[in-house]
Scaffold this motif. Structure first.
Motif, PDB file in Angstrom:
ATOM      1  N   LEU A 266       0.839  -1.182   0.000  1.00 11.73           N
ATOM      2  CA  LEU A 266       0.000   0.000   0.000  1.00 11.73           C
ATOM      3  C   LEU A 266       0.884   1.245   0.000  1.00 11.73           C
ATOM      4  O   LEU A 266       1.857   1.321   0.748  1.00 11.73           O
ATOM      5  N   TYR A 267       0.529   2.226  -0.833  1.00  3.87           N
ATOM      6  CA  TYR A 267       1.287   3.469  -0.937  1.00  3.87           C
ATOM      7  C   TYR A 267       0.467   4.632  -0.384  1.00  3.87           C
ATOM      8  O   TYR A 267      -0.730   4.744  -0.656  1.00  3.87           O
ATOM      9  N   PHE A 268       1.143   5.496   0.384  1.00  2.46           N
ATOM     10  CA  PHE A 268       0.530   6.696   0.945  1.00  2.46           C
ATOM     11  C   PHE A 268       1.413   7.900   0.624  1.00  2.46           C
ATOM     12  O   PHE A 268       2.634   7.764   0.502  1.00  2.46           O
ATOM     13  N   VAL A 269       0.797   9.064   0.497  1.00  2.00           N
ATOM     14  CA  VAL A 269       1.541  10.314   0.334  1.00  2.00           C
ATOM     15  C   VAL A 269       1.209  11.220   1.509  1.00  2.00           C
ATOM     16  O   VAL A 269       0.040  11.565   1.732  1.00  2.00           O
ATOM     17  N   GLU A 270       2.231  11.596   2.276  1.00  2.00           N
ATOM     18  CA  GLU A 270       2.035  12.516   3.401  1.00  2.00           C
ATOM     19  C   GLU A 270       2.777  13.803   3.067  1.00  2.00           C
ATOM     20  O   GLU A 270       4.000  13.866   3.112  1.00  2.00           O
ATOM     21  N   ALA A 271       2.015  14.836   2.705  1.00  2.00           N
ATOM     22  CA  ALA A 271       2.607  16.129   2.342  1.00  2.00           C
ATOM     23  C   ALA A 271       1.737  17.272   2.842  1.00  2.00           C
ATOM     24  O   ALA A 271       1.579  18.292   2.172  1.00  2.00           O
ATOM     25  N   SER A 272       1.155  17.077   4.016  1.00  2.00           N
ATOM     26  CA  SER A 272       0.258  18.100   4.559  1.00  2.00           C
ATOM     27  C   SER A 272       1.008  19.323   5.064  1.00  2.00           C
ATOM     28  O   SER A 272       0.450  20.419   5.146  1.00  2.00           O
ATOM     29  N   VAL A 273       2.282  19.147   5.420  1.00  2.00           N
ATOM     30  CA  VAL A 273       3.122  20.201   6.011  1.00  2.00           C
ATOM     31  C   VAL A 273       2.428  20.792   7.245  1.00  2.00           C
ATOM     32  O   VAL A 273       2.479  21.993   7.482  1.00  2.00           O
ATOM     33  N   MET A 274       1.769  19.923   8.003  1.00  2.00           N
ATOM     34  CA  MET A 274       1.085  20.352   9.229  1.00  2.00           C
ATOM     35  C   MET A 274       1.887  19.979  10.473  1.00  2.00           C
ATOM     36  O   MET A 274       1.947  20.740  11.432  1.00  2.00           O
ATOM     37  N   ASN A 275       2.508  18.790  10.442  1.00  2.00           N
ATOM     38  CA  ASN A 275       3.281  18.358  11.602  1.00  2.00           C
ATOM     39  C   ASN A 275       4.756  18.146  11.288  1.00  2.00           C
ATOM     40  O   ASN A 275       5.518  17.741  12.142  1.00  2.00           O
ATOM     41  N   ARG A 276       5.148  18.407  10.030  1.00  2.00           N
ATOM     42  CA  ARG A 276       6.558  18.338   9.638  1.00  2.00           C
ATOM     43  C   ARG A 276       6.714  19.066   8.316  1.00  2.00           C
ATOM     44  O   ARG A 276       5.750  19.241   7.581  1.00  2.00           O
ATOM     45  N   ASN A 277       7.922  19.504   8.028  1.00  2.00           N
ATOM     46  CA  ASN A 277       8.179  20.209   6.773  1.00  2.00           C
ATOM     47  C   ASN A 277       8.442  19.253   5.615  1.00  2.00           C
ATOM     48  O   ASN A 277       8.210  19.585   4.454  1.00  2.00           O
TER      49      ASN A 277
END
Length: 379
Positions: free
Chosen positions: A354-365
């Motif tokens: 399973l692939y996910f993209v985490e790029a919210s820039v809410m809890n990390r840059n």
């Protein structure tokens, strides 16, 4: 004799109580699996600033497409290196401004973008190396039926062969209204390659057309393409999926949702009508919902978005995965839902990964492509 019967009843009750204790062992609920993260790749951008992805789609063994309505752009990223292969930003091509309401990547490197604000569909070619004047192949003006428009955030958009399937919205009623789904009528519009309207089909289900109160204006269903002719819609409030054949839209099969330990199917009704645009207020409960339906060879996957409706004054959005196997006709779900800001947007499955993209820039840059697997829970 009476004392013996009472003792027997107490023993039976005690036995049933022991058997039903512990979430992992409760047979009423769907079987749990463990979502295990394998690794992650740092995304390296070259042009626009990617943030808050709205949709992400696996294109092939090495590429993933990421769309951000917030940043108004499209990014194609290499899943092995994390490097940006190409991108298309608002006004970056011949000064064209577009709002991405939804997209269809079926025929990549050609892609169709729905701009709900202008009622246009852009036919693009994002193949690496194409020059600016070759990217936009066509701009198709969609002729809407009288009394209808497109939702800015359309949950359904599909280019099928020589037709477009697009979610329609009634002009005279806000989505916040109790009567919105009743007035919507048949909410899927079908258009030809020139944007001409052909017909509408499928009404919203009774749980939406007969609302007993106000609900937050959010996604009430999700869409997924199974193959060239079949697609699926999920209506959590109906507690089932609809499997529909586009050649005969009256041919509908239902798949019941399981009893989840985490997902709430019932509407959290509100005391009054609420209005908001890009971000929801934190002071009221919100329906649990699913993201886009994703299929592999034998499974259907759903990512949940579950707001804490008990302590909703502090916004907390949790997420997990539900999986349906077509061969065994059984559901499973990942245990211990994670904060969406840590999990990211579910993009698809390759070889059981399973692939996910985490790029919210809410809890990390930093921004990451993450890989995970679902595994049975070991005793």
């Amino acid at each position: 004799m009476i004392q013996r019967c009472i003792s027997l009843i107490l023993i039976v009750l005690l036995f049933e109580s022991c058997n039903s204790s512990g979430d992992d062992q409760n047979n009423e609920y769907v079987q749990l699996e463990e979502l295990i993260f394998i690794d992650s790749v740092l995304i390296e951008e070259e042009k626009g600033f990617l943030t808050k992805p709205a949709k992400s789609t696996i294109l092939n063994d090495t590429l993933i497409a990421i769309i951000s309505m917030y940043a108004k752009g499209i990014w194609i990223v290499n899943t092995k290196t994390g490097k940006e292969e190409t991108s298309l930003l608002d006004k970056s091509v011949m000064g064209v401004s577009f709002f991405i309401s939804n997209s269809d990547w079926t025929n990549y490197p050609e892609v169709y973008i729905l701009d709900g604000r202008s009622s246009n569909v852009y036919h693009l070619n994002l193949e690496k190396g194409k020059n600016e004047t070759e990217i936009i192949l066509d701009k198709i003006s969609i002729k809407l039926p009288k009394g209808f428009s497109f939702r800015i955030f359309a949950d359904l958009f599909w280019f099928r062969g020589n037709e477009f399937y697009i979610e329609l919205s009634p002009d005279d009623t806000r989505q916040t209204s109790i009567d919105f789904y009743k007035k919507a009528g048949k909410f899927i519009g079908v258009f030809d390659l020139n944007g001409n309207f052909k017909y509408r089909f499928l009404d919203y289900p009774p749980s939406l057309t007969n609302l007993k109160g106000f609900i937050e204006p959010t996604s009430v269903y999700s869409f997924g393409r199974l193959n060239e002719t079949e697609f699926a819609l999920s209506f959590p409030s109906e507690k089932h999926l609809l499997m529909i054949n586009s050649r005969d839209t009256t041919e509908i099969k239902k798949i019941a949702f399981p009893k989840s330990q985490y997902f709430e199917y019932e509407w959290p009704y509100l005391e009054e009508e609420v209005f908001h645009d890009m971000t929801a207020p934190k002071s009221f409960p919100a329906p649990h919902r699913f993201g886009e339906l994703i299929f592999d060879k034998e499974n259907l996957y759903l990512q949940s978005f579950m707001k804490d409706n008990v302590n909703f004054s502090t916004f907390k959005l949790m997420s997990h995965i539900l999986k349906y196997n077509f061969r065994t006709k059984t559901w499973k779900e990942s245990r211990n839902p994670k904060n969406f800001l840590d999990l990211g947007i579910f993009s698809g499955v390759l070889n059981d990964t399973l692939y996910f993209v985490e790029a919210s820039v809410m809890n990390r840059n930093e921004k990451y492509i993450k890989r995970a697997v679902l595994r049975p829970i070991e005793d």
